[in-house]
Enzyme design. Sequence first.
Site, PDB file in Angstrom:
ATOM      1  N   GLU A   1     -11.456   5.988   5.145  1.00 18.83           N
ATOM      2  CA  GLU A   1     -10.824   6.634   6.307  1.00 18.83           C
ATOM      3  C   GLU A   1     -11.852   6.806   7.427  1.00 18.83           C
ATOM      4  O   GLU A   1     -11.514   6.664   8.598  1.00 18.83           O
ATOM      5  CB  GLU A   1     -10.210   7.986   5.927  1.00 18.83           C
TER       6      GLU A   1
ATOM      7  N   TYR B   1       0.840  -1.203   0.000  1.00 10.70           N
ATOM      8  CA  TYR B   1       0.000   0.000   0.000  1.00 10.70           C
ATOM      9  C   TYR B   1       0.877   1.255   0.000  1.00 10.70           C
ATOM     10  O   TYR B   1       0.666   2.180  -0.782  1.00 10.70           O
ATOM     11  CB  TYR B   1      -0.931  -0.035   1.221  1.00 10.70           C
TER      12      TYR B   1
ATOM     13  N   TRP C   1      -5.425   1.205  10.456  1.00  5.10           N
ATOM     14  CA  TRP C   1      -5.634   1.225   9.006  1.00  5.10           C
ATOM     15  C   TRP C   1      -5.498  -0.165   8.399  1.00  5.10           C
ATOM     16  O   TRP C   1      -6.195  -0.496   7.448  1.00  5.10           O
ATOM     17  CB  TRP C   1      -4.673   2.211   8.339  1.00  5.10           C
TER      18      TRP C   1
END
Length: 189
Positions: free
Chosen positions: A43, A21, A51
């Site tokens: 988010e 990522y 995350w």
Amino acid sequence: MDNHAHHRCGWAEGDPLMRAYHDEEWGVPQRDARMLWEMLMLEGFQAGLAWIIVLRKRDAFRAAFAGFDPEKVARFGAADIERLMADPGIIRARAKIEATIRGAQIFRETAQRGESFADFCWSFTDGKVVASDGHGWIASSPLSERISKEMKRRGFKFVGPTIVYAWMQAVGIVNDHAANCFRRSEVAL
């Protein structure tokens, strides 16, 4: 590319999914309106969580939310909310699910007014990437506070200054790669 020869942001070192990522997506200036919206919604789902949890569930989120097509998600109703609440592949938080549906409606309303969501997102920096100095780490900024306030005014939820700042980092509105990270200069567009 031999990534062992590269320094990267410390947060991306521990997990292969986080490394990929970081190396391929995080901090790259995103100009696609749909993708900017998808990342803002993800988010929001991340709020209060790590995350990596969202990243591991991203494919399931995309399947559950019709590929994050705002036109489709904007039409989700009570049955869709119940379907999503029963989906073990996603983060099942009713307020976040409802906020995503409302976010799709706001995206659609923005387009109906003739305003591109991408133009809106980048209007705060005149379309330019804001580069941090690459030293230290902050959770929010005066810019994220301003964007957060405007998003809230438009009706978005889960868009506090910290979430907005993380989104700005992810979509490359701010280049927050560490000073010694090999991606810092590569994404500086």
